[in-house]
Design an enzyme around this catalytic site. Structure first.
Site, short mmCIF file in Angstrom:
data_model
loop_
_atom_site.label_atom_id
_atom_site.label_comp_id
_atom_site.label_asym_id
_atom_site.label_seq_id
_atom_site.Cartn_x
_atom_site.Cartn_y
_atom_site.Cartn_z
N GLU A 1 0.74 -1.09 -0.08
CA GLU A 1 -0.07 0.09 0.08
C GLU A 1 0.91 1.16 0.13
OE1 GLU A 1 -4.60 -0.68 1.92
OE2 GLU A 1 -3.17 0.46 3.01
N HIS B 1 8.35 -26.92 -1.16
CA HIS B 1 7.52 -27.87 -1.95
C HIS B 1 6.52 -27.33 -2.74
CE1 HIS B 1 9.80 -31.07 0.38
NE2 HIS B 1 9.98 -30.09 1.39
N LYS C 1 -14.12 0.26 -3.93
CA LYS C 1 -15.42 0.69 -3.25
C LYS C 1 -16.39 1.30 -3.87
CE LYS C 1 -12.50 1.11 1.06
NZ LYS C 1 -12.14 2.34 1.82
#
Ligand code: PA5
Length: 445
Positions: free
Chosen positions: A286, A307, A421
């Site tokens: 951010e 793995h 948003k």
């Protein structure tokens, strides 16, 4: 010393002359933080926070934590992004990712309101059935959808279970000191409130009430955590960037970026550090990912991920470097037993500490990844104590701010977070978003 920067595994990738050649730029970026002269300088409250915090509130946090510990089996912490990641990282790092299921005399701490998943919420509600609950709702803005929706549900639950007065004793709000709907609502309802300081952004807020209250409820020594951060602040006040490990780390990241190593992978060898990595990813992602720039912060836990993603790191696209958190000591001793039949051929390890095998796996991996063309920065950390956590937090926060300024971005805003948003509100039919909704629906035809 709680943290040492080991540059041995950068050999052949980054020369010390390269770090030296960035000294002026690194110093300038550091001065921009110290002098509060850069973009976003209104959000530099975290710089002095380890020594300059509200002592009266700190005492109130401890007091509230004691009451919460006595009152409930489960503390539900409602928040998203910077309003939950730090607390969760601390609890898992210092205790265990299995904190909630281990025997303890402190409440389980569940984090909610960090997604919009109906299943996740319903599962938590089932876990809460028949248990005594307290809630800490955390939102600086007080308007973030995910925690707001979740808080509605838990508030209703607590009011049904304990009545309005009982719920009032059990709900704690951490939010802006004066602004926002959560603050005014909490005052109206009589909830105890704690402050997210104006000059501390969400992702830099773990050492404020945002992190400290849930962390204290889990029985973690928040004085030691603040001391770790205060000692890091002192240590990394060194002005010479070549003698300051935090600034060297910022410079190395910048060099990597310029060399096309655009993915930084934070590597831990302890599952307990997985949420620390999530906190770190938010902090760096951010802060730096804007203006079409920024290293992409990724994370792995080894040897587990050796793995899975290990193959890619060893032989995939060569655009990455690793920052390894090497936790030198283990709080427990587990020795590998002797097997008379030696079925797996591992008797040469009988009597060896598992932690030592883990650190040897780290050494083997560092060398292998170097051979595969992956540079590695190693951060040696003494242990998983509260003190070390506070120290690491300050190291990463300061390095992030300096890195951001070196990159030429404002490390303290997050304009891109708004995009989803707005679309979501328009598509959900929020009043005032009608035109936007029509335009989005047209695009989806
Ligand atoms: O770092 C940030 O600023 C964000 O991640 C916020 O913490 C997150 O969006 C939650 O915001 P708020 O605390 O206002 O609900």
């Amino acid at each position: 010393m709680a943290l040492t920067l080991n540059e041995k595994f950068l050999n052949g990738f980054v020369g010390s002359h390269e770090v030296e050649s960035l000294a002026t730029q690194t110093s300038d970026a550091f001065a921009t933080v110290c002098n509060r002269s850069g973009a976003g300088s209104d959000f530099l409250g975290w710089v002095d926070l380890p020594v300059n915090y509200d002592k009266e509130e700190f005492a109130r946090i401890k007091n509230a934590a004691e009451r919460i510990k006595k009152m409930c089996d489960i503390l539900v912490v409602i928040g998203i992004g910077g309003s939950y990641l730090g607390a969760r990282a601390a609890i898992e790092f210092v205790t265990s990712p299995l904190y909630n299921t281990l025997a303890k005399d402190t409440p389980a701490v569940y984090f909610a309101g960090n997604s919009i998943s109906a299943s996740a919420l319903q599962e938590l509600l089932s876990i809460c059935e028949g248990k005594d609950i307290c809630v800490n709702v955390i939102s600086k803005s007080g308007t973030t959808t995910e925690p707001a929706v979740t808080f509605r549900i838990f508030r209703e639950l607590l009011e049904k279970k304990y009545g309005k007065d009982g719920a009032r004793e059990r709900i704690f709000a951490t939010t802006d000191k004066a602004r926002g709907t959560l603050k005014s609502f909490s005052d109206d309802m009589g909830y105890e409130t704690f402050v997210v300081p104006d000059d501390v952004g969400g992702r830099y807020s773990v050492l404020t009430a945002v992190g400290l209250l849930p962390i204290a409820c889990a029985g973690i020594d928040i004085d030691a955590m603040m001391q770790g951060a205060a000692d890091a602040r002192e240590k990394y006040s060194e002005k010479d960037p070549l003698k300051n490990d935090c600034l060297r780390y910022a410079a190395i990241r910048n060099i990597m970026y310029r060399k096309g190593k655009v993915t930084e992978i934070l590597v831990a060898y302890e599952p307990a550090a997985q949420m620390l990595s999530e906190w770190w990813k938010q902090l760096y992602g951010e802060s730096e990912g804007k203006d079409n720039r920024g290293l992409f912060p990724a994370s792995v836990v080894f040897s587990t991920d050796l793995h899975s993603l290990g193959q890619y790191i060893q032989e995939g696209l060569r655009n990455q470097f690793e920052t390894v958190i090497d936790i030198k000591t283990s709080p427990v001793s587990v020795k590998i037993p002797h097997d008379p039949a030696n079925i797996d051929g591992l008797n040469f390890l009988a009597g060896t500490e598992l932690h030592d095998v883990n650190r040897t796996a780290m050494l083997g991996t560092l060398l292998a990844h170097n051979d595969g063309g992956v540079p590695n920065v190693v951060l040696e950390v003494e242990d998983r104590s509260a003190y070390s956590f506070g120290y690491l937090v300050y190291f990463f926060e300061l390095a992030c701010a300096v890195s951001g300024y070196m990159l030429g971005v404002n490390p303290f805003n997050q304009p891109g977070v708004e995009a989803y948003k707005k679309n979501m509100f328009a598509l959900l039919g929020k009043p005032g978003y009608e035109d936007m909704r029509a335009a989005l629906e047209e695009r989806m035809k």
